[in-house]
Scaffold this motif. Structure first.
Motif, mmCIF file in Angstrom:
data_model
loop_
_atom_site.group_PDB
_atom_site.id
_atom_site.type_symbol
_atom_site.label_atom_id
_atom_site.label_comp_id
_atom_site.label_asym_id
_atom_site.label_seq_id
_atom_site.Cartn_x
_atom_site.Cartn_y
_atom_site.Cartn_z
ATOM 1 N N THR A 207 36.275 -9.096 -8.634
ATOM 2 C CA THR A 207 37.588 -9.211 -8.636
ATOM 3 C C THR A 207 38.330 -8.987 -7.034
ATOM 4 N N HIS A 208 39.408 -9.766 -6.890
ATOM 5 C CA HIS A 208 40.071 -9.439 -5.629
ATOM 6 C C HIS A 208 40.945 -8.275 -5.730
ATOM 7 N N ASN A 209 41.211 -7.839 -7.026
ATOM 8 C CA ASN A 209 42.278 -7.019 -7.122
ATOM 9 C C ASN A 209 41.800 -5.489 -7.239
ATOM 10 N N MET A 210 41.947 -4.719 -6.129
ATOM 11 C CA MET A 210 41.246 -3.444 -6.249
ATOM 12 C C MET A 210 41.814 -2.474 -7.334
ATOM 13 N N GLN A 211 42.944 -2.653 -7.595
ATOM 14 C CA GLN A 211 43.685 -2.004 -8.958
ATOM 15 C C GLN A 211 42.884 -2.266 -10.154
ATOM 16 N N GLN A 212 42.571 -3.557 -10.040
ATOM 17 C CA GLN A 212 41.725 -3.646 -11.430
ATOM 18 C C GLN A 212 40.542 -3.291 -11.207
ATOM 19 N N ALA A 213 39.747 -3.334 -10.034
ATOM 20 C CA ALA A 213 38.343 -2.507 -9.989
ATOM 21 C C ALA A 213 38.602 -1.005 -10.330
ATOM 22 N N SER A 214 39.628 -0.352 -9.815
ATOM 23 C CA SER A 214 39.544 1.024 -10.256
ATOM 24 C C SER A 214 39.793 1.193 -11.665
ATOM 25 N N ARG A 215 40.739 0.261 -12.318
ATOM 26 C CA ARG A 215 41.003 0.618 -13.610
ATOM 27 C C ARG A 215 39.711 0.330 -14.513
ATOM 28 N N VAL A 216 39.176 -0.813 -14.404
ATOM 29 C CA VAL A 216 38.178 -1.059 -15.471
ATOM 30 C C VAL A 216 36.652 -0.569 -15.206
ATOM 31 N N SER A 217 36.224 -0.426 -13.810
ATOM 32 C CA SER A 217 34.892 -0.412 -13.703
ATOM 33 C C SER A 217 34.342 1.303 -13.548
ATOM 34 N N ASP A 218 33.143 1.317 -13.807
ATOM 35 C CA ASP A 218 32.469 2.680 -13.621
ATOM 36 C C ASP A 218 31.899 2.798 -12.197
ATOM 37 N N THR A 240 33.075 4.365 -8.969
ATOM 38 C CA THR A 240 33.983 3.776 -8.760
ATOM 39 C C THR A 240 35.155 4.930 -7.960
ATOM 40 N N ASP A 241 35.021 6.204 -8.403
ATOM 41 C CA ASP A 241 36.032 7.264 -8.150
ATOM 42 C C ASP A 241 35.405 7.589 -6.538
ATOM 43 N N THR A 242 34.331 7.539 -6.282
ATOM 44 C CA THR A 242 34.035 8.015 -4.882
ATOM 45 C C THR A 242 34.245 6.725 -3.804
ATOM 46 N N ILE A 243 34.021 5.600 -4.344
ATOM 47 C CA ILE A 243 34.478 4.632 -3.302
ATOM 48 C C ILE A 243 35.867 4.630 -3.040
ATOM 49 N N PHE A 244 36.606 4.845 -4.193
ATOM 50 C CA PHE A 244 38.128 4.794 -3.917
ATOM 51 C C PHE A 244 38.832 6.119 -3.204
ATOM 52 N N PRO A 247 34.843 7.244 0.102
ATOM 53 C CA PRO A 247 33.809 6.252 0.688
ATOM 54 C C PRO A 247 32.877 6.605 1.960
ATOM 55 N N THR A 248 31.651 6.406 1.758
ATOM 56 C CA THR A 248 30.756 6.862 2.902
ATOM 57 C C THR A 248 31.030 5.927 4.006
ATOM 58 N N ASN A 249 31.101 4.617 4.032
ATOM 59 C CA ASN A 249 31.292 3.694 5.011
ATOM 60 C C ASN A 249 32.743 3.602 5.488
ATOM 61 N N THR A 250 32.834 3.423 6.925
ATOM 62 C CA THR A 250 34.200 3.434 7.382
ATOM 63 C C THR A 250 34.821 2.074 6.978
ATOM 64 N N GLN A 251 33.873 0.944 6.935
ATOM 65 C CA GLN A 251 34.449 -0.613 6.345
ATOM 66 C C GLN A 251 34.907 -0.404 5.008
ATOM 67 N N THR A 252 34.583 0.362 4.385
ATOM 68 C CA THR A 252 34.825 0.254 2.824
ATOM 69 C C THR A 252 36.084 1.133 3.048
ATOM 70 N N GLU A 253 36.324 2.087 3.618
ATOM 71 C CA GLU A 253 37.426 2.933 3.708
ATOM 72 C C GLU A 253 38.734 2.230 4.228
ATOM 73 N N ASP A 254 38.318 1.365 5.295
ATOM 74 C CA ASP A 254 39.218 0.371 5.970
ATOM 75 C C ASP A 254 39.785 -0.384 4.839
ATOM 76 N N TYR A 255 38.941 -1.208 3.997
ATOM 77 C CA TYR A 255 39.380 -2.187 3.379
ATOM 78 C C TYR A 255 39.998 -1.583 1.909
ATOM 79 N N ILE A 256 39.810 -0.491 1.427
ATOM 80 C CA ILE A 256 40.284 0.210 0.387
ATOM 81 C C ILE A 256 41.660 0.617 0.603
ATOM 82 N N SER A 257 41.726 1.108 2.246
ATOM 83 C CA SER A 257 42.995 1.723 2.493
ATOM 84 C C SER A 257 43.839 0.454 2.804
#
Lengths: 261, 320
Positions: A207-218, A240-244, A247-257
């Motif tokens: 999904t391109h939609n991060m809200q969707q990812a957080s809504r539907v995924s484990d 999913t909770d941890t990623i959002f 997150p461990t990686n700064t790249q992930t954090e940058d993308y999420i935020s």
């Protein structure tokens, strides 16, 4: 129905001809759960998804190297027939693609009728009803099963495609941005459906939609790309909770935020 | 580029008023030319139709008095020719359609890309061979080669009316003419079918593949239903060509004028076009009218076939 099995990906490299598109993916996917794959455009998440049922290689020149185990069996073993892999690992596409020449009923039965399998009229009726109910579409179409599938709305067509996919009783259902062409209400219907489907199936959704990812995924996996022409990589995968939230990686954090992508 | 950029603002700008100063000359010339070309088609078609109709009137009114030929009516003369024409074309299509669809599918879905384009060129080349060359090839080379096949069919499948009768060498029969016609209509059916098959939406094929369809199952569930209208249209185009084909039939077929279904027998059939070509040089008066009348029948026949083809394409063309 066979119990859903974990998917185990080891050191998977994915190529388009000479071009290495995705590099070194290691991933475990849990059974009866929803795993979302997110990341910027061109990071290879859809490409990766298509290697899980060997659909990647239908593009001329495309191939993958590495191990993808489903139920302990490496689907890239030379002995494995990709046709059989795809019967166990179903796929829903970005754009709804019911068969235009078929009725709603025939669309649902299309996968079942392949392989020259015979199915009695009553069994077929039962299967059509079960698959359409499974896709939350039964009440909307039960009176017009013989009408063309193309006559449905976009959201209904996508649910018809899901019904067609689950009618062959796969263990895993892959979804490649299944809501990207749909309006919010249809999207909600599909997301509700995903929640119900994970009772029976292992689901991997791009999904391109991060809200969707957080809504539907484990669990959520984040893919990223270092730059144009460089291969995409799996940066991290976690609950999913941890990623959002953490997150461990700064790249992930940058993308999420929303700092890039 | 640079001159335009450096030009002063005034010279670059549009005229001060937007009202048109009369029509532009280029536009008028072009529009007259294109309308004229379009009209020319109607005029030509009408001219042919009028010619065929008026010139065949003597034959229609004076049916029983043809010089040289014995007593027979217009209908008795024309119908066997129509029968021969339609039968030869139908058999040609029966042979050509499965082969063409097979080649088209091979090119569009099975062959490696380089081989596919090479094969495509070969098919197009086949369409460029003049029909008189096919006639020579068919008459001199193919006819003797087909003889064993005909004897086999006649011996073991003689109970089927088509293969009954007594074939005699040289096999200048309707079957040979049909085989050559089949080769001649093959390129057009193949080319059109290939185009249609290639237009099958990628997404539809992937839908079938993702359900666990084999290559053949994908073709059966997606490609063939999608391309059906195109194949029908292609076949009709082929039929149109087969109906009007003259030289090849003339050079292969030993003519006759019966309603025989025995396609292996020699001297039983003839086609309208071949008949006109063989007789028109020496015909005059009412005989000529008679030939022109058969031409009119052929004209109407091909016209109807094309109309049906158009109708089928419009009805079953790719949706959405």
């Amino acid at each position: 129905m066979a119990a859903p099995q974990p998917i185990n990906v080891e050191d998977l490299n994915i190529y388009y001809g000479d071009f290495l598109a995705v590099e070194g993916v290691d991933m475990q996917i849990r059974p009866r759960s929803v795993t979302a794959l997110i990341g910027p455009s061109g990071c290879g998440k859809s490409t990766f998804l298509r290697t899980l049922n060997r659909m990647h290689e239908v593009i001329p020149g495309a191939y993958a190297k590495g191990r993808v185990e489903i139920n302990g069996e490496d689907i890239y073993d030379p002995k494995i027939d990709p046709v059989n892999v795809r019967r166990r690992v179903g796929m829903v596409f970005q754009k709804a693609n019911p068969f235009p020449t078929m009725s709603i009923r025939d669309n649902v039965l299309a996968g079942v009728k392949l392989n020259n399998r015979r199915i009695s009229r009553s069994d077929a009726d039962e299967l059509v009803e079960r698959a359409l109910k499974g896709a939350n579409l039964w009440n909307e179409v039960k009176d017009r099963l013989d009408k063309p599938g193309m006559g449905l709305s976009g959201g209904q067509q996508q649910r018809l495609c899901i019904a067609r996919t689950i009618a062959v009783k796969p263990e895993v259902v892959l979804m490649d941005e299944p809501c990207s062409a749909l309006d919010p209400i249809s999207t909600l219907a599909i997301e509700d459906l995903i929640h119900e489907l994970k009772e029976d199936y292992t689901i991997v959704i791009v999904t391109h939609n991060m809200q969707q990812a957080s809504r539907v995924s484990d669990r959520t996996g984040f893919f990223n790309i270092a730059g144009t022409g460089k291969p995409g990589r799996l940066i991290e995968i976690d609950d999913t909770d941890t990623i959002f939230t953490n997150p461990t990686n700064t790249q992930t954090e940058d993308y999420i935020s929303g700092r890039f992508g | 580029m640079s001159t335009a950029d450096t030009a002063p603002e005034k010279e670059r700008s549009a005229p001060d008023t937007m009202s048109s100063g009369g029509r532009r000359a280029g536009d008028s010339v072009f529009s007259v030319l294109s309308i004229g070309s379009g009209l020319l088609i109607f005029v030509t078609l009408a001219a042919v139709a009028i010619f065929l109709t008026t010139e065949s009137i003597p034959a229609i009114t004076a049916s029983r008095e043809f010089s040289g030929t014995a007593e027979f009516s217009l209908v008795e003369y024309t119908l066997p020719l129509v029968f021969g024409t339609v039968l030869a074309s139908a058999i040609a299509l029966l042979i050509a359609i499965p082969v063409s669809v097979g080649i088209a599918l091979f090119i569009s879905h099975f062959a490696p890309r380089r081989m596919a384009s090479g094969l495509g060129y070969m098919i197009d080349l086949l369409a460029a061979v003049p029909s008189v060359v096919y006639g020579l090839w068919g008459g001199v080379w193919l006819v003797p080669k087909l003889e064993p096949l005909y004897v086999f069919l006649n011996t073991y499948f003689g109970w089927i009316p088509l293969f009954a009768g007594e074939p005699t060498a040289p096999m200048r029969n309707l079957a040979s003419a049909s085989v050559v016609l089949a080769v001649m209509v093959l390129p057009i059916i193949t080319a059109v079918s290939r185009e249609v098959f290639l237009q099958t939406p990628r997404l539809q094929e992937e839908a079938a593949l993702a359900l666990g369809a084999t290559r053949w199952e994908t073709i059966r569930t997606v490609v063939l239903p999608f391309g059906r209208g195109g194949v029908v249209a292609a076949s009709m185009l082929g039929l149109g060509r087969a109906l009007g084909e003259t030289m090849a039939v003339l050079m292969i077929l030993a003519p006759g004028a019966t309603f025989s279904l025995h396609i292996l027998e020699v001297g039983r059939h003839n086609s309208i076009a071949a008949n006109i070509a063989s007789k028109s040089a020496e015909a005059s008066g009412v005989d000529m009218s008679l030939l022109i009348f058969t031409g009119l029948v052929l004209f109407v026949l091909t016209f109807v076939i094309n109309a049906i083809a158009r109708w089928i394409v419009a009805r079953s063309g790719p949706k959405s």
